[in-house]
Design a protein around this motif. Structure first.
Motif, short mmCIF file in Angstrom:
data_model
loop_
_atom_site.label_atom_id
_atom_site.label_comp_id
_atom_site.label_asym_id
_atom_site.label_seq_id
_atom_site.Cartn_x
_atom_site.Cartn_y
_atom_site.Cartn_z
N ASP A 227 0.86 -1.18 0.00
CA ASP A 227 0.00 0.00 0.00
C ASP A 227 0.90 1.24 0.00
OD1 ASP A 227 -1.70 2.11 0.52
OD2 ASP A 227 -2.77 1.11 2.15
N PRO A 228 0.87 2.06 -1.05
CA PRO A 228 1.78 3.21 -1.12
C PRO A 228 1.67 4.16 0.07
CG PRO A 228 0.71 2.86 -3.24
CD PRO A 228 0.02 1.96 -2.25
N ALA A 229 0.50 4.21 0.69
CA ALA A 229 0.30 5.12 1.83
C ALA A 229 1.16 4.72 3.02
CB ALA A 229 -1.18 5.16 2.22
N ILE A 230 1.63 3.47 3.05
CA ILE A 230 2.47 3.02 4.17
C ILE A 230 3.78 3.81 4.20
CG2 ILE A 230 3.88 1.07 4.98
CD1 ILE A 230 1.51 -0.75 4.19
N TYR A 231 4.28 4.18 3.02
CA TYR A 231 5.51 4.95 2.97
C TYR A 231 5.33 6.39 3.46
CZ TYR A 231 7.46 1.13 0.18
OH TYR A 231 7.92 -0.10 -0.27
N GLU A 232 4.09 6.81 3.62
CA GLU A 232 3.80 8.17 4.08
C GLU A 232 3.49 8.23 5.57
OE1 GLU A 232 4.42 10.33 1.79
OE2 GLU A 232 4.62 8.74 0.30
N LEU A 233 3.57 7.13 6.27
CA LEU A 233 3.21 7.10 7.69
C LEU A 233 4.30 7.68 8.59
CD1 LEU A 233 1.57 3.54 7.96
CD2 LEU A 233 0.41 5.76 7.82
N GLY A 234 5.49 7.85 8.07
CA GLY A 234 6.58 8.35 8.88
C GLY A 234 7.27 7.29 9.72
N VAL A 235 6.90 6.03 9.52
CA VAL A 235 7.52 4.92 10.25
C VAL A 235 8.80 4.51 9.52
CG1 VAL A 235 7.21 2.56 11.09
CG2 VAL A 235 5.25 4.12 11.02
#
Length: 558
Positions: A102-110
């Protein structure tokens, strides 16, 4: 594409169980559990040894969970991991049906660390590209490091383990290349601003020279985690999970007397006490004197009910004339369930069957529980489906643990050393250490030979322990036993010709049963074992030593 091309497909979405491990040299420390803020999520893309990544994290006393690779960003946010690791996998990232993140995972800041397929999928997800070069890399490779936080404290030139034929061509915007090999220009890349670090090679395998240091750099320097997840935490967690699942119902435990089922027995006794009945099925295929030892230990040291099922004659009839090893396993597994079902009918309120299934069993049976699917190497008796009419729910608290983790857990539960460090022994017993059909004559030969092997190598390991103070020193044996092949050979005893069976000695060094090397035993010890077997075991006139590692062989012969 990652290294395990025979491990394809996906099945189900099951979260990984909590786990931890210490080495023999590291003392357990008592700290409060901090799993909420110190959780590492390992995304499983189907690599056959993907669980080793979580294992390496646990080795460093950081709590980890295996999650399916198609987990959503919302699910990750709810899980609240402190770090994410993307595993390798068998697919080509450019394939139409290749697993994605899920590309949004890279935007979580984790903070994110990716290996092999995780390296490639990060590239294509964030705008880079992956291609299929003319030359792949398999095995050790010389890595040239130009910088990067992941490589802190490691040399500019080092050996890493590669296994791929796809490679990153263009890195995403904001990323820099920090390592390469002669074949792979983008062997590692990073974007410190987004806390994303990926490698084409595999830091999780021991063949990567400084892989453990890279993991430390990621977990402790980059992510700021603390090494405070311990066996003490795990005992409390597993006990609570066991108790919560069982509730007021009853459990029967498939007790073999081996390490795995004994640890489950200790855990179950701690969690539910007399709600659990330990059922020991004696199929007549155990080692010499073992049935008596099992009954003695588990009727005196555990506060649980114990039932000894004498099924020797039934198994002998079922196995008569059977030579195929998989058929042996199926027969033994099916009858195993039949024996338990018979006992369960005599007990009131039994809802659960507890077993000592561990992670190598799952992998070798191709029954992955974390979203992938490994190739079936061999069937395990406790993973064969229930016979018709059996309605137990399974409790398998060790199904995400390697053998040395199980031993450490047993120690934390207070089990004595002679149980915790007991020899691994397959559920089908000596049936799969007798090549060909099982008969009373063969069983007698093998039991007597195996008893000599264990006696001599038990003493050898004890001497090493007394000399080094380490239970598993560099030269100690992890598993050792005798095998009886289905052949005879000519020999001479006294002045007479003999035509009898050879005994094959198998002794390996390992920690987790996933890989193993043959034990480099002293020649005088091998000579003593050989002399004793030939002199003391009627029907045996020759001893051979198996020096094949795993892989390509398995530890067991069948």
């Amino acid at each position: 594409m990652g290294e395990y091309a025979n491990a394809k497909g996906k099945r189900g979405r099951v979260r990984g169980r909590r786990s931890a491990i210490r080495t023999e040299k590291e003392p357990l420390v008592s700290t409060a559990s901090s799993t909420t803020s110190q959780k590492v999520a390992v995304f499983d893309f189907g690599a056959q040894y993907g669980q080793l990544i979580a294992r390496r994290v646990r080795d460093l006393h950081v709590y980890s969970e295996i999650v399916p690779c198609d987990i959503t960003a919302d699910e990750v946010r709810e899980m609240a991991p402190a770090a994410i690791i993307l595993s390798g996998g068998p697919a080509s990232v450019n394939a139409e049906d290749a697993p994605r993140v899920d590309p949004a995972i890279y935007e979580l800041g984790v903070p994110i660390l990716g290996f092999c397929y995780g390296h490639q999928v990060t590239s294509v997800t964030l705008g880079g590209s992956v291609y299929h070069p003319e030359v792949g890399e398999y095995g050790p490779a010389e890595l040239h490091v130009s910088g990067g936080a992941l490589f802190k404290g490691t040399p500019a030139d080092q050996t890493v383990w590669m296994s791929h034929f796809d490679a990153v061509k263009d890195v995403p915007s904001g990323f820099s290349v920090v390592a390469s090999t002669d074949v792979c220009p983008v062997a590692a890349m990073e974007c410190p601003e987004r806390k994303i670090y990926t490698t084409q090679f595999h830091p999780e395998v021991k063949h990567t020279q400084f892989g453990n240091q890279m993991l430390k750099n990621f977990l402790f320097d980059i992510c700021g985690l603390e090494p405070n997840w311990t066996m003490d935490n795990l005992v409390e967690t597993l006990t609570a999970d066991f108790r919560e699942k069982v509730g007021s119902d009853r459990v029967i435990l498939a007790l073999s007397g081996g390490v795995d089922s004994s640890v489950v027995a200790a855990l179950g006794a701690r969690a539910v006490g007399k709600q659990m009945t330990c059922v020991f099925v004696n199929h007549g295929l155990l080692r010499k004197g073992e049935p008596e030892q099992v009954e003695d230990v588990f009727t005196k040291q555990f506060d649980v009910d114990f039932i000894h099922v004498h099924a020797e004659e039934r198994y002998a009839k079922l196995l008569d004339g059977v030579t195929d090893p998989e058929q042996k396993r199926r027969i033994i597994g099916t009858q195993f369930w039949e024996e338990f079902f018979t006992v369960a009918q005599q007990l009131d309120g039994v809802k659960y069957l507890a077993q000592g299934t561990i992670y190598p069993d799952i992998i070798e049976s191709g029954a992955r529980k974390t979203g992938g699917k490994a190739a079936t190497i061999k069937s395990h008796h406790n993973l064969i489906p229930f016979p018709e009419g059996v309605h137990f729910d399974l409790i398998e608290p060790l199904d995400h643990f390697f053998k040395d983790e199980v031993r450490a857990l047993g120690t934390a539960l207070g089990l004595p050393d002679h149980i915790v460090h007991r020899q691994p022994f397959p559920g089908p017993g000596l049936a799969i250490r007798i090549i060909g059909a099982v008969s009373p004559e063969k069983l007698e030969i093998l039991k007597n030979a195996d008893a000599i092997v264990r006696e001599e190598l038990d003493a050898y390991n004890q001497r090493l322990f007394e000399e080094t103070g380490e239970r598993n020193s560099e030269h100690s044996c992890w598993q050792y036993f005798a095998v009886l092949p289905d052949i005879k050979s000519v020999g001479v005893m006294g002045d007479e010709r003999t035509y009898q069976r050879p005994i094959i000695l198998r002794a390996v060094e390992s920690s987790d049963a996933m890989t193993a090397d043959w034990a480099k035993l002293p020649y005088d010890l091998l000579a003593k074992i050989s002399s004793r077997i030939v002199a003391e075991v009627p029907g045996a006139n020759r001893v051979c030593y198996d020096i094949t590692p795993k892989p390509p062989a398995t530890i067991e012969w069948e």
